[in-house]
Design a protein around this motif. Structure first.
Motif, short mmCIF file in Angstrom:
data_model
loop_
_atom_site.label_atom_id
_atom_site.label_comp_id
_atom_site.label_asym_id
_atom_site.label_seq_id
_atom_site.Cartn_x
_atom_site.Cartn_y
_atom_site.Cartn_z
N ASP A 77 45.83 38.33 36.82
CA ASP A 77 45.13 38.10 35.47
C ASP A 77 44.51 39.47 34.93
O ASP A 77 44.50 39.61 33.81
N ILE A 78 43.84 40.05 36.03
CA ILE A 78 43.14 41.26 35.42
C ILE A 78 44.04 42.26 35.04
O ILE A 78 43.86 43.09 34.13
N GLY A 79 45.17 42.38 35.71
CA GLY A 79 46.19 43.45 35.29
C GLY A 79 47.00 43.18 33.97
O GLY A 79 46.83 43.70 33.08
N PHE A 80 47.24 41.58 33.76
CA PHE A 80 47.69 41.29 32.40
C PHE A 80 46.65 41.67 31.50
O PHE A 80 47.19 42.08 30.08
N SER A 81 45.58 41.44 31.41
CA SER A 81 44.54 41.47 30.49
C SER A 81 44.22 42.88 30.14
O SER A 81 44.26 43.34 29.06
N GLU A 82 44.31 43.70 31.07
CA GLU A 82 44.46 45.26 30.91
C GLU A 82 45.49 45.65 29.86
O GLU A 82 45.25 46.38 29.19
N ILE A 83 46.84 45.22 30.33
CA ILE A 83 47.85 45.46 29.42
C ILE A 83 47.69 45.02 27.98
O ILE A 83 47.96 45.70 27.12
N ALA A 204 46.20 49.09 34.31
CA ALA A 204 46.55 47.65 34.83
C ALA A 204 46.40 47.90 36.37
O ALA A 204 45.60 47.26 37.18
N VAL A 205 46.81 48.77 37.09
CA VAL A 205 46.99 49.24 38.40
C VAL A 205 45.48 49.64 38.91
O VAL A 205 45.15 49.16 40.00
N LEU A 206 44.75 50.48 38.18
CA LEU A 206 43.66 51.04 38.42
C LEU A 206 42.72 49.88 38.35
O LEU A 206 41.83 49.44 39.30
N ARG A 207 42.62 48.95 37.41
CA ARG A 207 41.86 47.75 37.37
C ARG A 207 42.02 46.80 38.59
O ARG A 207 41.15 46.44 39.21
N MET A 208 43.29 46.58 38.92
CA MET A 208 43.42 45.76 40.15
C MET A 208 43.18 46.31 41.39
O MET A 208 42.49 45.71 42.39
N LYS A 209 43.33 47.78 41.61
CA LYS A 209 42.85 48.42 42.65
C LYS A 209 41.43 48.27 42.82
O LYS A 209 40.88 48.22 43.89
N GLU A 210 40.70 48.50 41.69
CA GLU A 210 39.21 48.22 41.82
C GLU A 210 38.82 47.20 42.61
O GLU A 210 37.76 47.28 43.12
N ASN A 211 39.39 45.95 42.13
CA ASN A 211 39.16 44.79 42.69
C ASN A 211 39.52 44.64 43.99
O ASN A 211 39.25 43.72 44.80
N ALA A 212 40.70 45.36 44.59
CA ALA A 212 41.34 45.08 45.68
C ALA A 212 41.97 46.44 46.01
O ALA A 212 43.22 46.53 45.99
N PRO A 213 41.34 47.52 47.00
CA PRO A 213 41.74 48.65 47.31
C PRO A 213 42.97 48.43 48.32
O PRO A 213 43.77 49.49 47.94
N ASP A 214 43.27 47.48 48.83
CA ASP A 214 44.27 47.49 50.01
C ASP A 214 45.62 46.76 49.23
O ASP A 214 46.42 46.43 49.84
N ILE A 215 45.64 46.37 47.89
CA ILE A 215 46.58 45.66 47.19
C ILE A 215 48.03 46.39 47.35
O ILE A 215 48.09 47.88 47.52
N THR A 216 49.05 45.67 47.80
CA THR A 216 50.38 46.21 47.56
C THR A 216 51.20 45.42 46.65
O THR A 216 50.71 44.22 46.15
N GLY A 217 52.03 45.82 46.11
CA GLY A 217 52.90 45.26 44.91
C GLY A 217 53.49 46.26 44.03
O GLY A 217 53.48 47.42 44.25
N TYR A 218 53.64 45.70 42.56
CA TYR A 218 54.16 46.46 41.63
C TYR A 218 53.92 45.98 40.17
O TYR A 218 53.68 44.79 40.20
N VAL A 219 53.97 46.90 39.11
CA VAL A 219 54.05 46.17 37.88
C VAL A 219 55.23 47.09 37.37
O VAL A 219 55.53 48.25 37.35
N ASP A 220 56.07 46.14 36.74
CA ASP A 220 57.42 46.61 36.16
C ASP A 220 57.21 46.21 34.46
O ASP A 220 57.22 45.14 34.41
N ALA A 221 57.27 47.18 33.87
CA ALA A 221 57.30 46.94 32.30
C ALA A 221 58.73 47.33 31.78
O ALA A 221 58.92 48.54 31.49
#
Ligand code: AMP
Ligand code: MG
Length: 354
Positions: A77-83, A204-221
């Motif tokens: 949700d955080i990622g998409f709302s930033e995009i 979007a990645v920055l915002r998600m990492k702020e909330n979960a520093p150990d996050i793994t995954g990807y964003v594909d636009a």
């Protein structure tokens, strides 16, 4: 003698016993670490990734984050709302956007925030290093060619006369940019389509990492991808580069453990007129769609740079494009109209699974 000897022997034996104990402890510790890694990997693999897709930035955007459940959903949700925020802010067709305001100010100064200033400044940097192959002032030209129509693709090409007149409307010299305001020459219009997607994904990645520093995954636009950490914490992600003349085939595969990859292709938005393909990326020198390349891929740390550079080298074509990437120390691959493939010196590093 014997006693002394025996004492020495006993002492030696003590040393051996101590060494053996140390070995045993190290083996136990080592096994415990391996077990923990195996358990972690097993857990991450078992919980897998949560993946969601939405239509934004004029394309399908996919966000994948490790784990399942409300935590993963919240991050997405955080990622998409930033995009969404950035899409609305820099969409030239959105009447509420800052870009619409700038483009309709009829030669007057418009107040801008730091984010807008910085993105325009970064765009001007790419114009500067590419001898204006990358140009964010092509708004009128893109409109003239019909690429702003949401409902239909163009069916004919503009007259040479209209194109010549339009060429006079753009160029980096038509922008006056200051820290908190901007002024365009009256008939000039900005279009950030060549860079905003990469910027939005980075944010979007920055915002998600702020909330979960150990996050793994990807964003594909739409094929412009930013990787967030290794897959399952250990593996590289394999990214297929589309064959520009075949929708469901890859022409190459690269392996990324982080960073970003962007591709600009003449297959993304185009139309045929009298048997010739006209795409959405323009050569500012001619006012016509660029034809020296049919696909250009760039790998870099941030997607904003990969995105801007992919558009830039698409316009420049393989010879000047590869030259520019080598100069910048950035890796990429460019395919020309005969499907000949050109790569930077370091590109093969990414083609090997490490
Ligand atoms: P991309 O798909 O990242 O290569 O971006 C293509 C988009 O960038 C187009 O749809 C236009 O909005 C914009 N554009 C077209 N030609 C250029 C250019 N020469 N420089 C910068 N942006 C461009
Ligand atoms: Mg681009």
């Amino acid at each position: 003698m014997w006693n002394r000897d025996s004492k020495v022997r006993i002492e030696k034996d003590n040393n051996r016993t101590r060494r053996n104990k140390a070995w045993q402890l190290s083996i136990i510790a080592f096994s415990a670490i391996i077990l923990l890694i195996a358990l972690y990997t097993f857990n991450v693999r078992r919980s897998g990734y949560t993946v969601r897709r939405e239509f934004l930035l004029d394309t399908y955007v996919t966000i994948a984050v490790n784990g399942k459940g409300s935590n993963a959903d919240k991050l997405i949700d955080i990622g998409f709302s930033e995009i969404k925020r950035i899409d609305e802010k820099f969409n030239p067709l959105n009447e509420k956007s800052i870009l619409y305001k700038i483009n309709h100010a009829a030669g007057k100064w418009v107040k801008i925030d730091k984010e807008t200033h910085d993105l325009i400044e970064r765009s001007l940097y790419y114009s500067n290093i590419s001898n204006d192959a990358f140009d964010i002032t092509l708004g009128r030209l893109i409109g003239l060619w019909g690429f702003y129509s949401l409902s239909s693709t163009p069916t004919s090409i503009p007259s040479k006369d209209d194109i010549s007149k339009c060429i006079a409307s753009y160029g980096a010299d038509k922008i006056e940019l200051e820290k908190d305001r901007i002024k365009l020459r009256s008939n000039c219009a900005l279009d950030l389509g060549g860079i905003a997607k990469g910027y939005a994904v980075d944010m979007a990645v920055l915002r998600m990492k702020e909330n979960a520093p150990d996050i793994t995954g990807y964003v594909d636009a739409g094929g412009d991808i930013r990787i967030m950490g290794k897959k399952y914490g250990t593996l590289p992600w394999s990214v297929g580069i589309r064959d520009p003349r075949s929708e469901d085939k890859s022409i190459d595969v690269v392996y990324l453990k982080g960073g970003s990859i962007a591709t600009s292709g003449d297959y993304e938005r185009y139309f045929f007129y009298k048997g010739k393909r006209y795409c959405h990326i323009f050569d500012p020198k001619t006012g016509f769609p660029a034809t020296k390349a049919i696909s250009a891929t760039v790998i870099s740390k941030n997607l904003v740079d990969a995105d801007a550079l992919a558009t830039t080298v698409f316009v420049l074509g393989p010879i000047k494009g590869i030259q520019l990437l080598n100069q910048l120390g950035v890796d990429g691959m460019i395919i020309d109209k005969d499907k000949k493939i050109y790569k930077t010196k370091g590109f093969e590093y990414y083609e090997k699974r490490r």
